[in-house]
Design a protein around this motif. Structure first.
Motif, short mmCIF file in Angstrom:
data_model
loop_
_atom_site.label_atom_id
_atom_site.label_comp_id
_atom_site.label_asym_id
_atom_site.label_seq_id
_atom_site.Cartn_x
_atom_site.Cartn_y
_atom_site.Cartn_z
N GLN A 9 0.88 -1.18 0.00
CA GLN A 9 0.00 0.00 0.00
C GLN A 9 0.90 1.21 0.00
N SER A 12 -0.82 5.14 3.95
CA SER A 12 -1.44 4.51 5.11
C SER A 12 -2.66 5.29 5.60
N LEU A 442 -0.32 -0.69 9.79
CA LEU A 442 0.18 0.04 8.64
C LEU A 442 1.59 0.52 8.86
N SER A 443 2.42 0.33 7.85
CA SER A 443 3.80 0.78 7.86
C SER A 443 4.07 1.46 6.52
N PHE A 447 1.30 -3.25 4.60
CA PHE A 447 0.39 -3.42 5.73
C PHE A 447 0.21 -4.91 5.99
#
Length: 454
Positions: A9, A12, A442-443, A447
């Motif tokens: 992703q 975030s 989330l990072s 994710f």
């Protein structure tokens, strides 16, 4: 606790679970991807947006019935609505008069609201009738709009003739029902109570004022700390939270205090002050590295991104000391004003607990019992708390500190740490599934989904 694999992703802040909990929407460049929330490997839909300018997708929002999902590119002045069940159906919204600065759903899931630049107007677009378009003048885009829980009315922040107003609109005809003058210098936000009986509007950071209006448009209270013989005016309101039943209103200020107003008099039932020394009976959890003592942990500096194995110890010494950092030392200081106060205030799903985070003490997460308005627990972490959120169905508090660890607190169960399988992930944000069975971690760029199994 079980964790999914890592998935890509690119923003975030735009990761969204559908309201029914079946799907999770993520953005990858110009594509919106819907994955199955129970099995993220399974992709339900991929929508390719035609936005030509980066950042391609700047807004993602689900409709309340989970049948549609909205995307917006404010850089290209375009909003698109996509159908979850019919891949061929699509609706494009373009304002030819003014650039769109914000887009959101109405509660009925069949109307989209767009806010024009310079606070010119709000446009109401119908998905049912293509030619049905309504306009509302003088909105305050920054303060926004809030809907009655059953969706029958909308409260809109407006400004004209040099004064702030709350406009209450019928969402069937989109006609003004009542306009309420608000005693604020520059309204910063408004929110409808969960029971639908009241609306609260709060002022800018430089002026502490909270105005409570009932659903009929009658001003019930203009609350200012100075009017209650307090030492100062409390600076301003930074964050605001209603209890699930709407009987309590928590105002988090820039002065390290949370003032909890009751629904009978709209005066403070309690003022929760965040001090560096705790002299009351409460559980104080301190995160320490495995092999460290509490004294060593107080000197620890977590500068490395490698995985550190830690645990929580219960500090029985009184008074307990909370670490206070200078403003410029906080990892997100450049995004916050000085003396930024309460960055997080939120009630648990059952309304019995209140969690707070004070920006001046970013290593501490405070939990208060609502019935007694007394401190229940303080959780001290080695890194500053980056994100925290209550489960939407039970009093379970999840939080993260930008490391490869997920923290979960539950009353009478203490605080638990769960190592995320990938040591390279740095959890910066958490999003709960509305069904409460999982949450997205989330990072940067990826994710994972954590599933509550215990």
């Amino acid at each position: 606790m079980e964790f999914s694999d890592l998935y890509k992703q690119e923003n975030s802040t735009l990761v969204r679970f559908s309201p029914d909990g079946k799907y999770i929407a993520v953005v990858v460049k110009h594509r919106l991807i819907l994955r199955d929330s129970e099995n993220p490997k399974r992709i339900h839909r991929v929508y390719s947006c035609v936005y030509e300018t980066a950042p391609y997708i700047q807004e993602v929002e689900w409709s309340a019935d989970s049948e549609y999902v909205l995307t917006a590119s404010y850089a290209t002045n375009r909003v698109d609505v996509w159908s979850v069940s019919d891949e061929s159906w699509r609706c494009a919204v373009t304002d030819e008069v003014a650039r769109v600065e914000k887009a959101q759903w109405a509660k009925d899931s069949r109307h989209v609201l767009t806010f024009s630049e310079l606070d010119l107007r709000v446009s109401v677009w119908s998905l049912v009738e293509a030619d049905d378009r309504r306009y509302i003048q003088f909105p305050k885009t920054r303060a926004g709009a809030s809907f009655h829980p059953d969706g029958t009315y909308m409260a809109l922040a407006q400004r004209h003739d040099y004064h702030d107003y709350i406009g209450i609109y019928n969402t069937e005809s989109w006609q003004l029902v009542r306009e309420v003058a608000v005693d604020t210098l520059d309204m910063a936000g408004l929110r409808w109570s969960p029971d639908g009986l009241h609306i609260v509007a709060w002022d800018m950071a430089a002026a502490y004022a909270a105005v409570v209006v009932n659903a009929a448009g009658v001003v019930k209270r203009v609350y200012r700390p100075g009017d209650e013989s307090e030492d100062d005016d409390g600076l301003g309101v930074r964050t605001c939270a209603w209890s699930p039943g709407g009987q309590l209103l928590a105002l988090g200020g820039y002065d390290r205090r949370v003032r909890v107003l009751n629904h009978l008099t709209w005066r403070p039932t309690a003022t929760l002050t965040h001090r560096s020394t705790i002299n009351v009976q409460a559980d104080v959890f301190v995160e320490v590295e495995v092999g460290q003592t509490l004294a060593q942990a107080s000197q620890a500096v977590m500068a490395s991104t490698q995985r550190h194995h830690t645990r929580f110890d219960l500090d029985a010494t009184m008074p307990a000391t909370i670490r206070v950092v200078k403003h410029q030392d906080v990892h997100r200081a450049d995004a916050m004003p000085r003396n930024s106060g309460m960055s997080f205030v939120e009630f648990s799903a059952d309304g019995l607990l209140l969690a707070t985070v004070c920006e001046a003490m970013p290593h501490a997460l405070w939990v208060w019992r609502v019935a007694s308005m007394r401190l229940a627990a303080v959780i001290q972490t080695l890194r500053p708390v980056r994100t925290c959120c209550w489960s939407p169905v039970e009093p379970v508090l999840a939080f993260a500190t930008g490391s490869a660890t997920l923290y979960v607190w539950k009353e009478n169960n203490g605080c638990h740490l769960y190592d995320i399988p990938s040591a390279t992930i740095a959890a910066s944000s958490l999003v709960w599934n509305p069904n409460g069975g999982s949450l997205a971690i989330l990072s940067k760029g990826v994710f994972s989904i954590a599933y509550m199994t215990d």
